[in-house]
Design a protein around this motif. Structure first.
Motif, mmCIF file in Angstrom:
data_model
loop_
_atom_site.group_PDB
_atom_site.id
_atom_site.type_symbol
_atom_site.label_atom_id
_atom_site.label_comp_id
_atom_site.label_asym_id
_atom_site.label_seq_id
_atom_site.Cartn_x
_atom_site.Cartn_y
_atom_site.Cartn_z
ATOM 1 N N THR A 233 0.815 -1.219 0.000
ATOM 2 C CA THR A 233 0.000 0.000 0.000
ATOM 3 C C THR A 233 0.847 1.266 0.000
ATOM 4 O O THR A 233 0.412 2.314 -0.482
ATOM 5 C CB THR A 233 -0.934 0.020 1.223
ATOM 6 N N SER B 250 2.297 -1.580 -6.089
ATOM 7 C CA SER B 250 0.924 -1.328 -5.636
ATOM 8 C C SER B 250 -0.108 -1.616 -6.721
ATOM 9 O O SER B 250 -1.316 -1.546 -6.471
ATOM 10 C CB SER B 250 0.794 0.127 -5.168
ATOM 11 N N GLU B 251 0.335 -1.945 -7.929
ATOM 12 C CA GLU B 251 -0.595 -2.312 -8.999
ATOM 13 C C GLU B 251 -1.167 -3.718 -8.791
ATOM 14 O O GLU B 251 -2.182 -4.071 -9.399
ATOM 15 C CB GLU B 251 0.121 -2.243 -10.350
ATOM 16 N N GLN C 1 -3.105 -6.696 -6.881
ATOM 17 C CA GLN C 1 -4.261 -6.753 -6.003
ATOM 18 C C GLN C 1 -3.994 -7.661 -4.806
ATOM 19 O O GLN C 1 -3.095 -8.506 -4.826
ATOM 20 C CB GLN C 1 -5.480 -7.265 -6.778
ATOM 21 N N THR C 2 -4.780 -7.470 -3.764
ATOM 22 C CA THR C 2 -4.683 -8.324 -2.584
ATOM 23 C C THR C 2 -4.999 -9.769 -2.957
ATOM 24 O O THR C 2 -5.954 -10.040 -3.695
ATOM 25 C CB THR C 2 -5.662 -7.849 -1.498
ATOM 26 N N ASN D 130 -0.874 -7.842 0.371
ATOM 27 C CA ASN D 130 -1.934 -7.014 0.952
ATOM 28 C C ASN D 130 -1.869 -5.634 0.317
ATOM 29 O O ASN D 130 -0.836 -4.967 0.373
ATOM 30 C CB ASN D 130 -1.747 -6.918 2.473
ATOM 31 N N ASN D 131 -2.971 -5.204 -0.282
ATOM 32 C CA ASN D 131 -3.014 -3.894 -0.933
ATOM 33 C C ASN D 131 -4.307 -3.174 -0.569
ATOM 34 O O ASN D 131 -4.980 -2.588 -1.410
ATOM 35 C CB ASN D 131 -2.891 -4.050 -2.453
ATOM 36 N N GLU D 132 -4.642 -3.229 0.714
ATOM 37 C CA GLU D 132 -5.881 -2.578 1.173
ATOM 38 C C GLU D 132 -5.586 -1.569 2.262
ATOM 39 O O GLU D 132 -4.625 -1.721 3.016
ATOM 40 C CB GLU D 132 -6.853 -3.639 1.711
#
Length: 348
Positions: free
Chosen positions: A276, A318-319, A321-322, A346-348
């Protein structure tokens, strides 16, 4: 009375000036001991995980590394954060992996002469080359020195205690006085599967590695699996019959060819990363990964960099996805190796 007071003040001023010049001279001498010279060669520092800082020789402040790799000169300080890890590679085929919350000084970086001072934290050293007379690779802490010629070993230093853990080869270790740096007691040889514990002012204590030692996160992080190769058997001796009647001699049995070690992905460290805040590097352990042509998360091609034939670094952005990703590499032969569900992003 006034003359006495003036004399006292004059003495205080003179003492102060002498003290200041003395401190400056000592600082200059300390820098001279580790200053770069014409025979020194820079090492390559590669970021595994952010954040890493470097203070070059004669630099006043630490600076964050913003590039994937930089050149580090003799006399430089390297410091990692609570999440940072890095790899220091020298021209003499030595690799020093720096753990989180660690600080080192590149005390010497010359052809076939490397000395790393560990101020705090953990290191792992991979020394492939067997050095000759006058050549060496050393790790020094405040109270111990390890000298090796060809080995894999870890160094742990905290609370006035140094531990060297050896997974391959031999390490020569001595205890040193933290103040005078003089040797305490005899030199000890630590072999594969052993560790040595050195405390301030005490002789080294050698013990076998325990199962708990082998489960330490830093120990596991730096291990790779090897496949044993077959040992060729000697050809049988042909016996000669002393009687006149000739008998055919048995044909020698040919020795089996050693089984080649196949390329393989063994592990991915860390297993979970958070992107993130921006790009994060991860670490792929394996064997015969020197000629990798691509690194994939599922079917997504990502940037990678080769450390050695056991280590590949990858950069997740960051491209992504989770989710949980398979980690794959492609080799120059076209073969594709995959470790299923090896990395969680984790990208949330």
């Amino acid at each position: 009375m006034k003359n006495i007071l003036k004399t006292v003040i004059g003495i205080i001023i003179i003492v102060g000036i002498v003290a200041i010049f003395g401190l400056k001279n000592k600082e200059s001498q300390d820098k001279k001991d580790i200053s770069p010279n014409t025979s020194s060669s820079p090492s390559t520092l590669t970021v595994i995980n952010n954040q890493i800082q470097v203070k070059n020789f004669e630099g006043s402040d630490f600076e964050n590394i913003t590039e994937k790799s930089i050149q580090v000169n003799q006399g430089s300080l390297v410091k990692t954060s609570s999440t940072g890890r890095g790899i220091l590679e020298s021209d003499n085929e030595t690799t020093t992996i720096i753990d989180k919350n660690s600080e080192i000084r590149v005390a010497q970086s010359e052809q076939n002469k490397t000395k790393i001072e560990l101020e705090s934290g953990n290191l792992w050293s991979r020394v492939k080359k067997v050095f000759g007379q006058g050549e060496y690779y050393q790790i020094e802490t405040n109270n111990a020195v390890a000298t090796v010629r060809g080995t894999n070993f870890g160094t742990f230093f905290s609370d006035k205690q140094t531990i060297f853990m050896v997974s391959e080869g031999d390490v020569l270790a001595i205890s040193i006085n933290p103040e005078t740096k003089k040797q305490i007691g005899p030199e000890s040889t630590i072999g594969a599967g052993q560790k040595v514990i050195i405390k301030d002012g005490q002789d080294p204590i050698i013990e076998p590695l325990t199962e708990s030692d082998k489960k330490l996160e830093w120990y596991v992080f730096n291990q790779t699996k090897t496949t044993p190769t077959a040992t060729p058997r000697p050809s049988p001796t042909v016996s000669i019959n002393p009687t006149p009647t000739e008998k055919p001699s048995p044909s020698p049995t040919s020795s089996p060819e050693p089984t080649p070690t196949p390329p393989e992905i063994i592990s991915v460290i860390p297993k979970t990363i958070n992107v993130t805040q921006g790009p994060v590097n991860f670490f792929v352990n394996g064997q015969k990964l020197k000629r990798v042509t691509g690194l994939f998360l599922n079917d997504i091609l990502i940037k990678f960099f080769t450390i050695d034939e056991q280590t590949i670094g990858g950069t997740a952005t960051s491209e992504l996805q989770t989710g949980t990703y398979d980690v794959s590499v492609t080799l120059f032969t076209g073969e594709k190796l995959t470790l299923p569900e090896a990395l969680v992003i984790n990208n949330e």
